[in-house]
Motif scaffolding. Structure first.
Motif, PDB file in Angstrom:
ATOM      1  N   TRP A  52     -16.899  12.401  31.374  1.00  9.90           N
ATOM      2  CA  TRP A  52     -18.313  12.778  31.379  1.00  9.90           C
ATOM      3  C   TRP A  52     -19.126  11.789  30.544  1.00  9.90           C
ATOM      4  N   GLY A  53     -18.583  11.388  29.380  1.00  6.47           N
ATOM      5  CA  GLY A  53     -19.266  10.427  28.524  1.00  6.47           C
ATOM      6  C   GLY A  53     -19.427   9.062  29.184  1.00  6.47           C
TER       7      GLY A  53
ATOM      8  N   LYS B 193     -19.014  11.936  21.820  1.00 10.28           N
ATOM      9  CA  LYS B 193     -19.891  13.113  21.800  1.00 10.28           C
ATOM     10  C   LYS B 193     -19.437  14.141  22.841  1.00 10.28           C
ATOM     11  N   ARG B 194     -19.228  13.695  24.058  1.00 14.04           N
ATOM     12  CA  ARG B 194     -18.850  14.633  25.135  1.00 14.04           C
ATOM     13  C   ARG B 194     -17.384  15.044  25.068  1.00 14.04           C
ATOM     14  N   GLY B 195     -16.515  14.105  24.710  1.00 14.55           N
ATOM     15  CA  GLY B 195     -15.085  14.420  24.667  1.00 14.55           C
ATOM     16  C   GLY B 195     -14.755  15.501  23.662  1.00 14.55           C
TER      17      GLY B 195
ATOM     18  N   ASN C 137     -13.083  20.790  22.219  1.00 15.45           N
ATOM     19  CA  ASN C 137     -13.186  21.906  21.268  1.00 15.45           C
ATOM     20  C   ASN C 137     -13.578  23.201  21.968  1.00 15.45           C
ATOM     21  N   SER C 138     -14.508  23.120  22.900  1.00 12.31           N
ATOM     22  CA  SER C 138     -14.956  24.333  23.597  1.00 12.31           C
ATOM     23  C   SER C 138     -13.817  24.963  24.393  1.00 12.31           C
ATOM     24  N   LEU C 139     -13.090  24.140  25.137  1.00 12.60           N
ATOM     25  CA  LEU C 139     -11.972  24.676  25.918  1.00 12.60           C
ATOM     26  C   LEU C 139     -10.854  25.207  25.024  1.00 12.60           C
ATOM     27  N   ALA C 140     -10.579  24.519  23.927  1.00 14.56           N
ATOM     28  CA  ALA C 140      -9.516  24.968  23.023  1.00 14.56           C
ATOM     29  C   ALA C 140      -9.851  26.317  22.397  1.00 14.56           C
ATOM     30  N   VAL C 141     -11.108  26.537  22.050  1.00 10.80           N
ATOM     31  CA  VAL C 141     -11.501  27.823  21.474  1.00 10.80           C
ATOM     32  C   VAL C 141     -11.384  28.935  22.519  1.00 10.80           C
ATOM     33  N   LEU C 142     -11.786  28.648  23.754  1.00 17.69           N
ATOM     34  CA  LEU C 142     -11.637  29.649  24.815  1.00 17.69           C
ATOM     35  C   LEU C 142     -10.165  30.001  25.037  1.00 17.69           C
ATOM     36  N   VAL C 143      -9.292  29.009  25.027  1.00 17.04           N
ATOM     37  CA  VAL C 143      -7.866  29.268  25.219  1.00 17.04           C
ATOM     38  C   VAL C 143      -7.287  30.011  24.019  1.00 17.04           C
ATOM     39  N   LEU C 144      -7.774  29.727  22.831  1.00 20.07           N
ATOM     40  CA  LEU C 144      -7.342  30.478  21.650  1.00 20.07           C
ATOM     41  C   LEU C 144      -7.674  31.956  21.811  1.00 20.07           C
TER      42      LEU C 144
END
Length: 195
Positions: free
Chosen positions: A71-72, A98-100, A105-112
């Motif tokens: 995306w970046g 910035k995008r990576g 982080n967003s996906l990792a928190v959702l999976v957590l």
């Protein structure tokens, strides 16, 4: 003294054939029957919750970094208008980092949240089946959009439940074969109607 070592060059260093390997280990094949595990009952052990979450979160974070990096790069190509190579490289690195990190982080928190809620549902139900993942996905979706109001939270609860179902079926099919999805759905529907 020299004649003790005369045959060293003549000894074959190739490993013995497969059907003679037990002779090299000085073990009889009939003694190998029984458990292939070190301790009795090890075949029933499963990975712990922390091991499962570590793998899921880590692999999702790395996947998110790669997706965000792409995306970046696309954002860099769309927005960069300078001609300097130094500015171009700096802008590319800024866009990718910035995008990576944002996506990773967003996906990792959702999976957590998903892993923890699925495990807690399973511990509460004292069962390991499809419904743990479905309910865990629903909790994750509802929690993710809980600040946007009841209607949006309910919509994302449904999306999370469908995603939890898909994750369970894909993982089960990869682990247990092509009949996992049909067998699991049949058992889940029977279990639902028996209540």
């Amino acid at each position: 003294m020299g004649d003790d070592y005369d045959n060293l060059g003549k000894i074959s260093l190739k490993p013995p054939p497969q059907y003679y390997q037990h002779l090299a280990l000085n073990v009889q094949p009939d003694q190998l029957e029984g458990s292939q595990f070190v301790f009795a009952g090890d075949e029933k052990k499963k990975r712990t919750l922390s091991e499962i979450m570590f793998f899921k979160i880590g692999s999702t974070y790395c996947t998110g970094l790669a997706m965000g990096g792409i995306w970046g790069v696309l954002e860099h190509r769309r927005t960069f208008d300078g001609t300097s190579k130094l500015l171009k490289r700096n802008h590319l690195l800024n866009c990718v980092t910035k995008r990576g990190t944002f996506v990773g982080n967003s996906l990792a928190v959702l999976v957590l949240i998903y892993s923890a809620s699925s495990a807690l549902v399973g511990m509460g139900r004292e069962k390991e089946d499809l419904w743990n993942d479905v309910l865990g996905g629903g909790i994750t979706g509802g929690f993710y959009k809980s600040t946007r109001g009841i209607k949006t939270a309910a919509t994302f609860t449904g999306i999370g439940m469908i995603t939890g179902l898909a994750v369970n079926l894909v993982n089960g099919t990869l682990d247990h074969g092509k009949y996992y999805a049909s067998d699991t759905l049949t058992d889940a529907v029977k279990d639902l109607w028996e209540r």
